[in-house]
Design an enzyme around this catalytic site. Structure first.
Site, PDB file in Angstrom:
ATOM      1  N   CYS A 109       0.833  -1.208   0.000  1.00 36.31           N
ATOM      2  CA  CYS A 109       0.000   0.000   0.000  1.00 36.31           C
ATOM      3  C   CYS A 109       0.864   1.252   0.000  1.00 36.31           C
ATOM      4  O   CYS A 109       1.357   1.671   1.049  1.00 36.31           O
ATOM      5  CB  CYS A 109      -0.930   0.000   1.210  1.00 36.31           C
ATOM      6  SG  CYS A 109      -1.956   1.469   1.309  1.00 36.31           S
ATOM      7  N   CYS A 124      -0.523   4.138   2.117  1.00 34.59           N
ATOM      8  CA  CYS A 124      -0.321   4.005   3.575  1.00 34.59           C
ATOM      9  C   CYS A 124       1.146   4.231   3.954  1.00 34.59           C
ATOM     10  O   CYS A 124       1.437   4.868   4.963  1.00 34.59           O
ATOM     11  CB  CYS A 124      -0.711   2.618   4.062  1.00 34.59           C
ATOM     12  SG  CYS A 124      -2.131   1.892   3.267  1.00 34.59           S
ATOM     13  N   ASP A 125       2.068   3.684   3.173  1.00 40.69           N
ATOM     14  CA  ASP A 125       3.465   3.602   3.612  1.00 40.69           C
ATOM     15  C   ASP A 125       4.444   4.465   2.818  1.00 40.69           C
ATOM     16  O   ASP A 125       5.615   4.557   3.187  1.00 40.69           O
ATOM     17  CB  ASP A 125       3.941   2.130   3.527  1.00 40.69           C
ATOM     18  CG  ASP A 125       3.102   1.215   4.403  1.00 40.69           C
ATOM     19  OD1 ASP A 125       2.646   1.685   5.461  1.00 40.69           O
ATOM     20  OD2 ASP A 125       2.895   0.051   4.028  1.00 40.69           O
TER      21      ASP A 125
END
Ligand code: NAP
Length: 307
Positions: free
Chosen positions: A135, A138-139
Site C-alpha cells: 500500500c 499508507c506507507d
C-alpha cells in the site's frame, strides 16, 4: 448467539456498499459484515480518475468514505467481523464469523472482494512493514527521498509508482515482461516521468536486508542473468486474489477462485448472489463493482419477495 435478517451482505467495498444502499432503499432488513476497512480496496487508491461524476478525480479514501456514509445514512447496519463459513439450506443461510457468532439470512450477497497477491519469495514476509508494503498510500511517506521499487505492470503498479515519485528519489518498476499491462494513459505518464525507470523482463527472486530491506535479487527471464537492485522499499502490486477460500464446496468457483454467477449476479445455489471483484469476469473496477452491487440487491429483493 444468532441474529436473523432478510439479507446479509458479505464485504463492504463498492459492491457491498452499493448493494446496501439499494437494499435499505427497498426497506429490506439487511446487515453488512466486513472484516477490514469499510470502503474496500479502493480506499488505498491515491486518486481515482475513472469514477464518473468526479472530473478532477477523487481520493479512494474519500470515495469509499462517501459510499459508507451514504449507506449508513440510509440505515445500513455494519458489523466488524471475519466470516469463516456459510452454510446453505432450502430455508436459510447461516453465516458464521471467527468470533463464534452466527447470523441467519434468507439471502446472502457475497461481495468480499480480493486481497493483494503475494510474490512468494524469500524476505517478503520477513520484511513486511520493514520495507515491504502492499500500500503506497499508507506507507509511501516512510520513503521520502529514498529509492523504492514497484513490482508489477498493471494499473495498480503504475498508479502507485506515479504516486511514489512525489516522495521517493527514484522509483524502479520491475516487470516480468517488456510491455506494461496497465492502461495507455498511465503508461504514457510513467514513461514521461523522469523519476521512474524500468527493470524489464525481470522477476524478483528474493528480498534481502538486515533490520530493513536493502536490496532485491532480480533475475532476467530472457538471459537468465542475476542482479541486485539497491532499494529502501518495495511495493508489491502483482494482482489480486479473490477472498473465496471459505466458499470452496459451497459455490462454484473458476480456476482462479472467482465465483461463477450469471448476469443477474445469481449463483446456482438459491439465495446466494455474488458482486464485484470476487465474481468471474468482473471488470475489476470500482464502478463495475458498484453496478454489480445494485444488480445483486435487485435480484435478492426479487428472490425474497418472490417476484
Ligand atoms: P493486474 O491488472 O492483474 O496486473 C498484475 C500485474 O502483476 C501484471 O502486470 C502481471 O504481469 C504482474 N504479475 C502477476 N503475477 C506476478 C508475479 N508472480 N511476479 C511478477 N509479476 C506478476 O492487477 P492490478 O494492477 O492489481 O489491477 C487489478 C484490477 O484493478 C485491474 O482490472 C485494474 O484495471 C484495476 N485497477 C485500475 C486502476 C485504475 O483504473 N486507475 C488502478 C488500480 C487497479 P503480466 O502483465 O505479465 O501478467
Amino acid at each position: 448467539m444468532s441474529q436473523t435478517h432478510e439479507l446479509i451482505i458479505v464485504g463492504g467495498g463498492p459492491a457491498g456498499l452499493t448493494a446496501g444502499i439499494y437494499a435499505c432503499r427497498a426497506r429490506m432488513d439487511v446487515l453488512l459484515i466486513e472484516k477490514g476497512l469499510v470502503g474496500g480496496q479502493i480506499v488505498n487508491a491515491v486518486l481515482v480518475e475513472n469514477y464518473p461524476g468526479f472530473p478532477e478525480g477523487i481520493s479512494g479514501m474519500d470515495l469509499g468514505t462517501a459510499m459508507r456514509d451514504q449507506a449508513e445514512k440510509l440505515g445500513l447496519e455494519v458489523v466488524d467481523a471475519e466470516i469463516v463459513g456459510i452454510e446453505n439450506s432450502k430455508f436459510h443461510n447461516i453465516v458464521r464469523t471467527s468470533d463464534g457468532t452466527s447470523y441467519q439470512a434468507k439471502a446472502v450477497i457475497i461481495s468480499g472482494g480480493s486481497e493483494h497477491r503475494k510474490l512468494g519469495v524469500s524476505g517478503e514476509w520477513e520484511f513486511l512493514g520493514k520495507g515491504v508494503s502492499y500500500c503506497a498510500t499508507c506507507d509511501g511517506a516512510f520513503f521520502s527521498d529514498q529509492k523504492v521499487a514497484v513490482i508489477g505492470g498493471g494499473d495498480a503498479a503504475i498508479t502507485e509508482a506515479l504516486f511514489l515519485t512525489q516522495l521517493a528519489s527514484r522509483v524502479t518498476i520491475v516487470h516480468r515482461r517488456d510491455e506494461l499491462r496497465g492502461s495507455k494513459i498511465l503508461q504514457e505518464m510513467a514513461f514521461s516521468n523522469p523519476k521512474i525507470d524500468f527493470a524489464w523482463n525481470s522477476v524478483v527472486e528474493g528480498i534481502a536486508g538486515d533490520t530493513v530491506v536493502r536490496e532485491l535479487k532480480l533475475k532476467d527471464v530472457k538471459s537468465g542473468g542475476e542482479s541486485n537492485l539497491e532499494v529502501d522499499g518495495v511495493f508489491i502490486y502483482v494482482g489480486l486474489r479473490p477472498n473465496t477460500d471459505y466458499l470452496k464446496g459451497l459455490v462454484p468457483l473458476d480456476d482462479m477462485g472467482h465465483i461463477i454467477c450469471n448476469e443477474l449476479m445469481e449463483i446456482e445455489v438459491p439465495g446466494l448472489f455474488a458482486a464485484g471483484d470476487i465474481r468471474r469476469n468482473s471488470a475489476r473496477q470500482a464502478i463495475a463493482a458498484a453496478g454489480d452491487g445494485a444488480t445483486a440487491a435487485i435480484s435478492a429483493r426479487k428472490y425474497l419477495r418472490g417476484a
